[in-house]
Design a protein around this motif. Structure first.
Motif, PDB file in Angstrom:
ATOM      1  N   GLY A 315      66.689  21.740  29.920  1.00 52.41           N
ATOM      2  CA  GLY A 315      65.380  22.163  29.433  1.00 52.41           C
ATOM      3  C   GLY A 315      64.297  21.359  30.123  1.00 52.41           C
ATOM      4  O   GLY A 315      64.385  20.129  30.206  1.00 52.41           O
ATOM      5  N   ILE A 316      63.288  22.043  30.655  1.00 52.36           N
ATOM      6  CA  ILE A 316      62.245  21.387  31.449  1.00 52.36           C
ATOM      7  C   ILE A 316      60.900  21.497  30.741  1.00 52.36           C
ATOM      8  O   ILE A 316      60.513  22.575  30.279  1.00 52.36           O
ATOM      9  N   ALA A 317      60.187  20.384  30.673  1.00 52.13           N
ATOM     10  CA  ALA A 317      58.800  20.364  30.201  1.00 52.13           C
ATOM     11  C   ALA A 317      57.946  19.735  31.293  1.00 52.13           C
ATOM     12  O   ALA A 317      58.330  18.711  31.875  1.00 52.13           O
ATOM     13  N   GLN A 318      56.812  20.331  31.573  1.00 49.77           N
ATOM     14  CA  GLN A 318      55.949  19.883  32.665  1.00 49.77           C
ATOM     15  C   GLN A 318      54.722  19.173  32.116  1.00 49.77           C
ATOM     16  O   GLN A 318      54.073  19.660  31.175  1.00 49.77           O
ATOM     17  N   TRP A 319      54.453  17.970  32.674  1.00 52.00           N
ATOM     18  CA  TRP A 319      53.206  17.283  32.338  1.00 52.00           C
ATOM     19  C   TRP A 319      52.139  17.676  33.344  1.00 52.00           C
ATOM     20  O   TRP A 319      52.423  17.656  34.558  1.00 52.00           O
ATOM     21  N   PRO A 320      50.937  18.066  32.954  1.00 54.26           N
ATOM     22  CA  PRO A 320      50.407  18.079  31.577  1.00 54.26           C
ATOM     23  C   PRO A 320      50.439  19.460  30.929  1.00 54.26           C
ATOM     24  O   PRO A 320      49.921  19.615  29.831  1.00 54.26           O
ATOM     25  N   ASP A 321      51.029  20.458  31.620  1.00 61.40           N
ATOM     26  CA  ASP A 321      50.953  21.835  31.117  1.00 61.40           C
ATOM     27  C   ASP A 321      51.591  21.991  29.737  1.00 61.40           C
ATOM     28  O   ASP A 321      51.062  22.691  28.875  1.00 61.40           O
ATOM     29  N   ASP A 322      52.737  21.324  29.525  1.00 60.09           N
ATOM     30  CA  ASP A 322      53.470  21.492  28.274  1.00 60.09           C
ATOM     31  C   ASP A 322      53.197  20.389  27.265  1.00 60.09           C
ATOM     32  O   ASP A 322      53.735  20.406  26.156  1.00 60.09           O
ATOM     33  N   GLY A 323      52.404  19.425  27.630  1.00 57.87           N
ATOM     34  CA  GLY A 323      52.088  18.329  26.718  1.00 57.87           C
ATOM     35  C   GLY A 323      51.650  17.103  27.490  1.00 57.87           C
ATOM     36  O   GLY A 323      52.048  16.907  28.644  1.00 57.87           O
ATOM     37  N   ARG A 324      50.842  16.274  26.809  1.00 59.63           N
ATOM     38  CA  ARG A 324      50.333  15.068  27.457  1.00 59.63           C
ATOM     39  C   ARG A 324      50.902  13.782  26.874  1.00 59.63           C
ATOM     40  O   ARG A 324      50.653  12.707  27.397  1.00 59.63           O
ATOM     41  N   ASP A 325      51.666  13.888  25.794  1.00 63.93           N
ATOM     42  CA  ASP A 325      52.272  12.700  25.201  1.00 63.93           C
ATOM     43  C   ASP A 325      53.786  12.869  25.173  1.00 63.93           C
ATOM     44  O   ASP A 325      54.316  13.982  25.308  1.00 63.93           O
ATOM     45  N   ALA A 326      54.482  11.752  24.986  1.00 64.65           N
ATOM     46  CA  ALA A 326      55.943  11.752  25.079  1.00 64.65           C
ATOM     47  C   ALA A 326      56.584  12.643  24.026  1.00 64.65           C
ATOM     48  O   ALA A 326      57.528  13.394  24.315  1.00 64.65           O
ATOM     49  N   GLN A 327      56.099  12.571  22.803  1.00 67.26           N
ATOM     50  CA  GLN A 327      56.727  13.337  21.729  1.00 67.26           C
ATOM     51  C   GLN A 327      56.616  14.832  21.977  1.00 67.26           C
ATOM     52  O   GLN A 327      57.581  15.577  21.794  1.00 67.26           O
ATOM     53  N   MET A 332      59.066  20.016  23.739  1.00 67.60           N
ATOM     54  CA  MET A 332      59.036  21.195  24.611  1.00 67.60           C
ATOM     55  C   MET A 332      60.287  21.273  25.476  1.00 67.60           C
ATOM     56  O   MET A 332      60.853  22.359  25.688  1.00 67.60           O
ATOM     57  N   ALA A 333      60.764  20.122  25.991  1.00 70.64           N
ATOM     58  CA  ALA A 333      61.995  20.131  26.781  1.00 70.64           C
ATOM     59  C   ALA A 333      63.185  20.529  25.908  1.00 70.64           C
ATOM     60  O   ALA A 333      64.078  21.274  26.338  1.00 70.64           O
ATOM     61  N   ASP A 334      63.220  20.031  24.667  1.00 74.82           N
ATOM     62  CA  ASP A 334      64.267  20.427  23.718  1.00 74.82           C
ATOM     63  C   ASP A 334      64.235  21.929  23.462  1.00 74.82           C
ATOM     64  O   ASP A 334      65.277  22.593  23.372  1.00 74.82           O
ATOM     65  N   ARG A 335      63.007  22.463  23.329  1.00 72.95           N
ATOM     66  CA  ARG A 335      62.869  23.892  23.076  1.00 72.95           C
ATOM     67  C   ARG A 335      63.444  24.696  24.247  1.00 72.95           C
ATOM     68  O   ARG A 335      64.132  25.704  24.051  1.00 72.95           O
ATOM     69  N   GLY A 336      63.166  24.240  25.465  1.00 74.49           N
ATOM     70  CA  GLY A 336      63.737  24.914  26.631  1.00 74.49           C
ATOM     71  C   GLY A 336      65.250  24.788  26.680  1.00 74.49           C
ATOM     72  O   GLY A 336      65.959  25.743  27.019  1.00 74.49           O
ATOM     73  N   LEU A 337      65.776  23.594  26.327  1.00 72.96           N
ATOM     74  CA  LEU A 337      67.220  23.379  26.346  1.00 72.96           C
ATOM     75  C   LEU A 337      67.938  24.334  25.389  1.00 72.96           C
ATOM     76  O   LEU A 337      68.918  24.995  25.766  1.00 72.96           O
ATOM     77  N   LYS A 341      70.650  27.413  25.865  1.00 70.02           N
ATOM     78  CA  LYS A 341      71.954  27.454  25.195  1.00 70.02           C
ATOM     79  C   LYS A 341      72.133  28.765  24.429  1.00 70.02           C
ATOM     80  O   LYS A 341      73.221  29.353  24.421  1.00 70.02           O
ATOM     81  N   ARG A 342      71.056  29.212  23.778  1.00 72.52           N
ATOM     82  CA  ARG A 342      71.165  30.485  23.058  1.00 72.52           C
ATOM     83  C   ARG A 342      71.393  31.650  24.018  1.00 72.52           C
ATOM     84  O   ARG A 342      72.011  32.649  23.655  1.00 72.52           O
ATOM     85  N   ALA A 343      70.905  31.493  25.267  1.00 74.49           N
ATOM     86  CA  ALA A 343      71.059  32.563  26.248  1.00 74.49           C
ATOM     87  C   ALA A 343      72.433  32.547  26.912  1.00 74.49           C
ATOM     88  O   ALA A 343      72.713  33.391  27.768  1.00 74.49           O
ATOM     89  N   GLY A 344      73.289  31.592  26.569  1.00 75.99           N
ATOM     90  CA  GLY A 344      74.642  31.578  27.117  1.00 75.99           C
ATOM     91  C   GLY A 344      75.068  30.296  27.786  1.00 75.99           C
ATOM     92  O   GLY A 344      76.157  30.218  28.347  1.00 75.99           O
ATOM     93  N   ARG A 345      74.217  29.259  27.760  1.00 78.16           N
ATOM     94  CA  ARG A 345      74.526  27.957  28.370  1.00 78.16           C
ATOM     95  C   ARG A 345      74.590  28.042  29.901  1.00 78.16           C
ATOM     96  O   ARG A 345      74.468  29.106  30.475  1.00 78.16           O
ATOM     97  N   ASN A 346      74.798  26.879  30.530  1.00 79.07           N
ATOM     98  CA  ASN A 346      74.821  26.772  31.988  1.00 79.07           C
ATOM     99  C   ASN A 346      73.538  27.367  32.561  1.00 79.07           C
ATOM    100  O   ASN A 346      73.553  28.166  33.498  1.00 79.07           O
ATOM    101  N   ARG A 347      72.409  26.956  31.965  1.00 81.20           N
ATOM    102  CA  ARG A 347      71.112  27.493  32.357  1.00 81.20           C
ATOM    103  C   ARG A 347      70.111  26.367  32.588  1.00 81.20           C
ATOM    104  O   ARG A 347      70.250  25.272  32.051  1.00 81.20           O
ATOM    105  N   VAL A 348      69.085  26.679  33.360  1.00 82.07           N
ATOM    106  CA  VAL A 348      67.885  25.854  33.454  1.00 82.07           C
ATOM    107  C   VAL A 348      66.767  26.678  32.848  1.00 82.07           C
ATOM    108  O   VAL A 348      66.531  27.812  33.269  1.00 82.07           O
ATOM    109  N   ALA A 349      66.110  26.166  31.848  1.00 84.17           N
ATOM    110  CA  ALA A 349      65.115  26.959  31.134  1.00 84.17           C
ATOM    111  C   ALA A 349      63.897  26.125  30.794  1.00 84.17           C
ATOM    112  O   ALA A 349      63.978  24.917  30.577  1.00 84.17           O
ATOM    113  N   ARG A 350      62.754  26.785  30.759  1.00 85.28           N
ATOM    114  CA  ARG A 350      61.525  26.178  30.277  1.00 85.28           C
ATOM    115  C   ARG A 350      61.310  26.629  28.843  1.00 85.28           C
ATOM    116  O   ARG A 350      61.927  27.588  28.383  1.00 85.28           O
ATOM    117  N   PRO A 351      60.464  25.946  28.089  1.00 82.16           N
ATOM    118  CA  PRO A 351      60.244  26.341  26.689  1.00 82.16           C
ATOM    119  C   PRO A 351      59.690  27.752  26.580  1.00 82.16           C
ATOM    120  O   PRO A 351      58.954  28.215  27.454  1.00 82.16           O
TER     121      PRO A 351
END
Length: 368
Positions: A315-327, A332-337, A341-351
Motif C-alpha cells: 500500500g502506497i501513500a504519497q507525501w504531501p498528496d495523501d497526507g502531511r503528517d505521519a499518522q 492512507m498506506a494501510d488503506r491502500g494495502l 488484499k481485498r482485490a486478491g493480494r499480490n498487488r501494489v495499490a494506492r488508497p
C-alpha cells in the motif's frame, strides 16, 4: 495504526555532545551553579578576613552571576555557551588561586577536577580540547610555586602532581571512548529488529518523522509504503515458526538489495514492513514497488525439503498528496494495502479515492 512520536536516540545523543542528554546537563549545570555560588560566598568571606578583599569582592560578584544562572538555565537555548563560560571561568579561577602569594599547596588539587568536569559536560573531543591547555598551565604554575626542583623532595612533589594529572586525563579519555562505543551498541540494539537486522518500528517512525520535516523544508515528495507478506500465517502453521523466520529474513535481504541507498526500510511487526522512498513521484514509487512485488513472487524459497512461494501486497501513500503528517500517511498506506488484499493480494495499490499513478497501475493490478 497507532503512530506515536518516537525519539531518534542516535540523533539525540549526537546533539548532546556528551554521554548526557541536554536535560541532564541542564540539571547538572544548575546544581553546579548553586553549589559553586554558595561555596564562593564562603570563600569570599575567608579571603576578606585574610586581607585579600579584592579577591573576596570578585568571588561575591561571581556568586551573584551563578545564582542568576541557576534561574536562567531552566529555559535558555544557549546551554552550550553557558557551559563553556562556566568551565572557562572556573578553570581560570583555579589558576588564579594557585598564583596567589600565599596559595595553599592543596589548591593545586583542583587541577585534577578539570578533566572530570570538561569531559562530563562537553564530551570526549571538546572536553579534551578545553582541559589539556588548562592542565598544562596548572602544571607550569605548580612548577613555579615549588621553586627549586633540584632537591629530591621537591622533585617527588612535582612528579606526583604530573603523574596524577596525566593518569586522570588518560583514564577519563579512555573511559569516554569505551562509553561511546558501548552507547552506540546499545542504541543500535534499541533501534534494530533482532531477527531481520532492519530498523525496528520505533526507528522507522523516527526516520519517517525526520523525512517529513526535511520534505517540508525542501518541497521534495516521498512515498510511504506498507508491505505485508500474503498468507504468512499458513507458513507458520504448516512448516513452523523457524520456516516463518527464514521467510522474514529472506524478504528483509531482498528489500535491502533492491532499494536505493536514499530509501529506508524497517520491520513494523510480524510480517509487516515499512518503506520510505525519497524524492519520487507517485508513478515512480509504484513502478519501484511493482518491480519488487514481482521479484518476490517469481522466486521460490527453499526450507529443508519444502519450497515456499511467497507473495506480498503493498500500500502506497504519497507525501504531501495523501497526507502531511505521519499518522495520516500510515492510515492512507494501510488503506491502500487492505484495498489490494481485498482485490486478491499480490498487488501494489494506492488508497481508494487517490488519483491513480498511471494506467499501468490498473493493468498490473489485474494481471497479478
Amino acid at each position: 495504526m497507532d503512530t506515536p512520536n518516537h525519539t531518534d536516540l542516535g540523533a539525540a545523543l549526537e546533539r548532546s555532545r556528551s554521554g548526557l542528554r541536554d536535560s541532564h546537563r541542564r540539571s547538572i549545570m544548575r546544581l553546579l551553579f548553586a553549589v559553586t555560588g554558595s561555596a564562593l560566598v564562603i570563600f569570599a568571606c575567608l579571603q576578606i578576613l585574610n586581607g585579600f578583599w579584592w579577591v573576596g569582592a570578585g568571588e561575591l560578584a561571581a556568586s551573584a552571576i551563578l545564582f542568576f544562572g541557576v534561574w536562567r538555565l531552566r529555559t535558555t537555548r544557549y546551554l552550550q555557551s553557558w557551559i563553556y563560560a562556566y568551565l572557562i571561568a572556573l578553570f581560570s579561577f583555579f589558576l588564579a588561586i594557585m598564583v596567589l602569594p600565599e596559595a595553599s599547596v592543596s589548591a593545586f588539587v583542583w587541577v585534577l577536577m578539570i578533566p572530570v568536569l570538561a569531559y562530563l559536560l562537553l564530551g570526549k573531543h571538546e572536553g579534551m580540547r578545553l582541559s589539556v591547555p588548562f592542565m598544562l598551565l596548572g602544571g607550569v604554575v605548580y612548577y613555579l610555586h615549588l621553586g627549586d626542583v633540584g632537591s629530591p623532595r621537591v622533585m617527588i612533589d612535582l612528579l606526583n602532581m604530573v603523574l596524577c594529572g596525566v593518569l586522570m586525563l588518560s583514564f577519563i579519555h579512555v573511559y569516554e571512548i569505551l562509553r561511546e562505543e558501548a552507547e552506540k551498541r546499545l542504541v543500535a540494539m534499541a533501534e534494530t529488529d533482532a531477527l531481520t537486522g532492519l530498523a525496528n518500528r520505533s526507528k522507522f517512525q523516527s526516520t519517517l518523522d525526520r523525512t517529513i520535516a526535511e520534505s517540508a523544508r525542501s518541497g521534495n515528495e516521498f512515498a510511504l509504503v506498507i508491505m505485508d507478506i500474503d498468507h504468512f500465517k499458513v507458513v507458520n502453521d504448516t512448516l513452523g515458526h523457524d520456516a516463518g523466520d527464514h521467510v522474514l529474513k529472506n524478504i528483509a535481504q531482498r528489500l535491502r538489495e533492491r532499494l536505493r541507498t536514499t530509501d529506508s526500510v524497517g520491520r513494523l511487526g510480524g510480517e509487516e514492513f515499512g518503506l520510505i522512498l525519497r524524492d519520487v513521484k507517485p508513478a515512480v514509487a509504484f513502478e519501484l514497488m511493482d518491480e519488487l512485488r514481482q521479484r518476490i513472487a517469481d522466486r521460490d524459497l527453499t526450507y529443508g525439503q519444502a519450497h515456499i512461494r511467497v507473495t506480498a501486497s503493498f500500500g502506497i501513500a504519497q507525501w504531501p498528496d495523501d497526507g502531511r503528517d505521519a499518522q495520516t500517511l500510515f492510515c492512507m498506506a494501510d488503506r491502500g494495502l487492505y484495498s489490494g488484499k481485498r482485490a486478491g493480494r499480490n498487488r501494489v495499490a494506492r488508497p481508494e479515492g487517490a488519483a491513480p499513478a498511471r494506467p499501468r497501475e490498473i493493468l498490473s493490478g489485474r494481471a497479478s
